[in-house]
Design a protein around this motif. Structure first.
Motif, PDB file in Angstrom:
ATOM      1  N   GLY A  25      34.910  43.021  39.342  1.00 51.29           N
ATOM      2  CA  GLY A  25      34.572  44.362  39.800  1.00 51.29           C
ATOM      3  C   GLY A  25      34.623  45.426  38.719  1.00 51.29           C
ATOM      4  O   GLY A  25      33.768  46.333  38.699  1.00 51.29           O
ATOM      5  N   PRO A  26      35.601  45.383  37.776  1.00 54.04           N
ATOM      6  CA  PRO A  26      35.629  46.415  36.728  1.00 54.04           C
ATOM      7  C   PRO A  26      34.410  46.414  35.811  1.00 54.04           C
ATOM      8  O   PRO A  26      34.191  47.379  35.076  1.00 54.04           O
ATOM      9  N   LEU A  27      33.618  45.345  35.844  1.00 55.70           N
ATOM     10  CA  LEU A  27      32.410  45.322  35.020  1.00 55.70           C
ATOM     11  C   LEU A  27      31.295  46.158  35.632  1.00 55.70           C
ATOM     12  O   LEU A  27      30.333  46.505  34.946  1.00 55.70           O
ATOM     13  N   HIS A 120      46.379  38.319  45.519  1.00 53.65           N
ATOM     14  CA  HIS A 120      45.391  38.058  44.466  1.00 53.65           C
ATOM     15  C   HIS A 120      45.977  37.111  43.416  1.00 53.65           C
ATOM     16  O   HIS A 120      45.893  37.363  42.213  1.00 53.65           O
ATOM     17  N   GLY A 121      46.559  36.027  43.880  1.00 51.20           N
ATOM     18  CA  GLY A 121      47.214  35.095  42.961  1.00 51.20           C
ATOM     19  C   GLY A 121      46.272  34.432  41.977  1.00 51.20           C
ATOM     20  O   GLY A 121      46.693  33.955  40.927  1.00 51.20           O
ATOM     21  N   GLY A 122      44.982  34.392  42.304  1.00 50.41           N
ATOM     22  CA  GLY A 122      44.026  33.783  41.393  1.00 50.41           C
ATOM     23  C   GLY A 122      43.452  34.730  40.367  1.00 50.41           C
ATOM     24  O   GLY A 122      42.627  34.330  39.543  1.00 50.41           O
ATOM     25  N   VAL A 294      49.467  44.803  34.829  1.00 53.41           N
ATOM     26  CA  VAL A 294      50.128  45.641  35.833  1.00 53.41           C
ATOM     27  C   VAL A 294      49.167  46.718  36.320  1.00 53.41           C
ATOM     28  O   VAL A 294      49.073  46.996  37.524  1.00 53.41           O
ATOM     29  N   GLN A 295      48.439  47.356  35.394  1.00 52.50           N
ATOM     30  CA  GLN A 295      47.469  48.384  35.776  1.00 52.50           C
ATOM     31  C   GLN A 295      46.488  47.841  36.805  1.00 52.50           C
ATOM     32  O   GLN A 295      46.216  48.479  37.830  1.00 52.50           O
ATOM     33  N   LEU A 300      44.381  46.919  42.410  1.00 47.70           N
ATOM     34  CA  LEU A 300      44.065  45.990  43.490  1.00 47.70           C
ATOM     35  C   LEU A 300      44.928  46.215  44.725  1.00 47.70           C
ATOM     36  O   LEU A 300      44.547  45.827  45.827  1.00 47.70           O
ATOM     37  N   SER A 301      46.077  46.848  44.536  1.00 44.85           N
ATOM     38  CA  SER A 301      46.942  47.127  45.685  1.00 44.85           C
ATOM     39  C   SER A 301      46.312  48.120  46.650  1.00 44.85           C
ATOM     40  O   SER A 301      46.641  48.154  47.834  1.00 44.85           O
TER      41      SER A 301
END
Length: 320
Positions: A25-27, A120-122, A294-295, A300-301
């Motif tokens: 998504g950030p892309l 979002h473990g993956g 972490v960012q 994603l939270s």
């Protein structure tokens, strides 16, 4: 990897659950990004499209997840198809090393990160290996709102990019590959103005485009060293270099210092109140080596402080 009448295809098993939207998504630079499209729900097996420029030429890449099989299917078109499929695991975070990230400590100190990791473990830090492709939109985003920058990106890519390679019957409409370095460098001043880009940002991007070959070579250097090299270019500061490092270099420590919203969001998620950049860096120091990790988990939270007052409209440079 197999060749088909519908493109070149590769099936890869990542060994973990993948949410393509969270991962890549950030892309995407806004919902109308001409280089990026969603095709249905990426999480539920729908497709994700990227148009990119590789050392072998342009390429269109479609990704889809087969959750039941634990596989990702990549299909590509164009002269750069082989390059993007060879790099598919890298793009999807296979090279990301989370060694030293204290997951156990999150249970005690940061339940938001703990819970986001469970969901979002993956997730891993992706790496496109395409520096100018990440740098150009980051420069456009300097000191303006996202909406302003994305509008400029759309206008410039549609005017000076190339239609994405592949059969028109298969590709989503209006998918484009962003301009290469020589093309960015030739954009005339009045077109920058028409796209709403001020002289400072256009000059920065033109200067960087003139060094496109050197910039692309940074993808093979250590991320910290590459970021330092980027910052020697006029107009490229810590924030811009970090935005590029997160996407092109897969740097898990490249925190976006100077972002208008990030420090407030990190503070709200981790300590319950908005903070400034200095306090954010102090808060993230125990995670050094993984500060971007972490960012992104904070992003994603979905947690963010409430906004009060009218949305900042920004400055329309086209009217000046």
């Amino acid at each position: 990897m197999t060749a088909t009448t519908e493109g070149v295809r590769r099936v890869w098993s990542p060994g973990r659950a993948l949410d393509l939207g969270a991962l890549l998504g950030p892309l995407r630079r806004g919902s109308g990004d001409p280089t990026f499209r969603y095709d249905g729900s990426a999480r539920r097996g729908g497709g994700l499209w990227r148009a990119t420029r590789t050392p072998q030429g342009t390429a269109t890449l479609r990704l889809a997840v087969r959750p039941a099989d634990g596989e990702v299917v990549g299909t590509a078109w164009g002269s750069g198809a082989g390059w993007v499929l060879d790099g598919l695991p890298t793009l999807l975070g296979a090279d990301d090393d989370a060694t030293g990230f204290d997951v156990a400590g999150l249970e005690r100190r940061h339940p938001v990160l703990r819970d986001t990791l469970r969901t979002h473990g993956g997730w891993r830090v992706p790496r496109t290996r395409r520096v100018l492709e990440a740098l150009a939109p980051a420069v456009l985003e300097q000191k303006v709102t996202g909406r302003e920058a994305w509008r400029s990106w759309r206008a410039l890519v549609r005017s000076y990019g190339e239609p994405a390679p592949g059969p028109a019957a298969v590709l989503p409409p209006d998918l484009y590959v962003a301009p290469d370095g020589p093309t960015w460098a030739r954009v005339p001043s009045w077109e920058w103005h028409r796209a709403g880009v001020d002289l400072s940002r256009s000059r920065t991007l033109v200067t960087a485009a003139g060094r496109a070959g050197r910039l692309e070579a940074l993808a093979d250097r250590p991320a910290a060293e590459a970021s330092s090299a980027m910052r020697t270019l006029p107009g490229i500061g810590v924030w811009t270099a970090a935005e590029v490092a997160q996407r092109a270099l897969g740097d898990p420590d490249a925190v976006s210092v100077g972002d208008y919203h990030l420090a407030r969001r990190v503070g709200f998620a981790l300590v319950g109140e908005p903070i400034d950049d200095d306090a954010m860096l102090e808060l993230l120091e125990p995670f050094r080596g993984h500060r971007y990790r972490v960012q992104r988990l904070v992003e994603l939270s979905g947690l963010a402080p409430e906004r009060h007052g009218p949305r900042f409209a920004g400055r329309d440079y086209r009217a000046l």
